[in-house]
Design an enzyme around this catalytic site. Sequence first.
Site, PDB file in Angstrom:
ATOM      1  N   HIS A  27       0.797  -1.256   0.065  1.00 13.54           N
ATOM      2  CA  HIS A  27      -0.036  -0.027  -0.131  1.00 13.54           C
ATOM      3  C   HIS A  27       0.882   1.053  -0.042  1.00 13.54           C
ATOM      4  O   HIS A  27       0.600   2.153  -0.960  1.00 13.54           O
ATOM      5  CB  HIS A  27      -0.930   0.132   1.276  1.00 13.54           C
ATOM      6  CG  HIS A  27      -1.944   1.087   1.308  1.00 13.54           C
ATOM      7  ND1 HIS A  27      -2.949   1.095   1.048  1.00 13.54           N
ATOM      8  CD2 HIS A  27      -1.495   2.438   1.630  1.00 13.54           C
ATOM      9  CE1 HIS A  27      -3.656   2.097   1.323  1.00 13.54           C
ATOM     10  NE2 HIS A  27      -2.847   3.251   1.665  1.00 13.54           N
ATOM     11  N   GLU A  28       1.908   1.155   0.903  1.00 13.86           N
ATOM     12  CA  GLU A  28       2.506   2.397   1.214  1.00 13.86           C
ATOM     13  C   GLU A  28       3.582   2.580  -0.376  1.00 13.86           C
ATOM     14  O   GLU A  28       3.935   3.621  -0.571  1.00 13.86           O
ATOM     15  CB  GLU A  28       3.519   2.247   2.364  1.00 13.86           C
ATOM     16  CG  GLU A  28       2.613   2.505   3.463  1.00 13.86           C
ATOM     17  CD  GLU A  28       1.755   3.460   3.466  1.00 13.86           C
ATOM     18  OE1 GLU A  28       2.216   4.790   3.058  1.00 13.86           O
ATOM     19  OE2 GLU A  28       0.596   3.673   4.031  1.00 13.86           O
ATOM     20  N   HIS A  31       1.782   4.232  -3.178  1.00 12.60           N
ATOM     21  CA  HIS A  31       1.772   5.496  -2.973  1.00 12.60           C
ATOM     22  C   HIS A  31       2.932   6.161  -3.471  1.00 12.60           C
ATOM     23  O   HIS A  31       2.869   7.145  -4.534  1.00 12.60           O
ATOM     24  CB  HIS A  31       1.574   5.899  -1.626  1.00 12.60           C
ATOM     25  CG  HIS A  31       0.026   5.589  -1.061  1.00 12.60           C
ATOM     26  ND1 HIS A  31      -0.944   6.206  -1.778  1.00 12.60           N
ATOM     27  CD2 HIS A  31      -0.376   5.355   0.212  1.00 12.60           C
ATOM     28  CE1 HIS A  31      -2.022   5.882  -1.173  1.00 12.60           C
ATOM     29  NE2 HIS A  31      -1.663   5.423   0.048  1.00 12.60           N
TER      30      HIS A  31
END
Length: 221
Positions: A27-28, A31
């Site tokens: 997820h990170e 980004h």
Amino acid sequence: MFDFFSPEALQRYAILAPGLLIALVCHEVAHGYVAYLLGDPTAKSQGRLTLNPIKHLDPLGTLAFFLVHFGWAKPVPINPNFFKNPRKGMLLTAIAGPGVNFLLAAIFALVIHILTFTHFEQSQFTDTVIVPLYLISQAGVFVNLILGVFNLLPIPPLDGSNVLAYFLPPNLAYKYMSLNRYGFIILIGIIMVGQFSGYSLVGAVIFPLVRGAASLLGVTI
């Protein structure tokens, strides 16, 4: 006193940890990678475009995993000043995280279907490898859908706030995003209201969506 290291607790951690760790890290990284593609080198310069979980683990988020079986990672730093179009850049960067979680949920679901439709004779290999892999994949579907849906809530600083801000007039979007500093308090407040009232607004919104998405993937959770 809670026994966090009982055999049952350790078994739960072993089942939840792989899917949650993959969910948080990817997820990170999503980004940061999308931000990098759009011209922002901040995450890369800080060594955050890596799948090494040590770079992403948050001490409090890790502790929360042992307390409530859920956690969070350190947010990847994003500097929208590097984007040619900051509003659009923040939109694309925001949806990258949940988007990867939904993709991971689909991959875990695929593993479940492969295991389900493959005939395995009852053996030690089945008990020690196949069954744990099935349970880990089932948990992987659940945590990735939870993380994806939760982050799309339009509450700053969750990803959904950047999605909503893109569609608001600039002045209103600025005022809305200024709630970022109070976002954690707002989230805690919503959770506390649910605890005392017996009606969880977050649960009422998130879990039906998660169950529906899991059903579309052919997985029961």
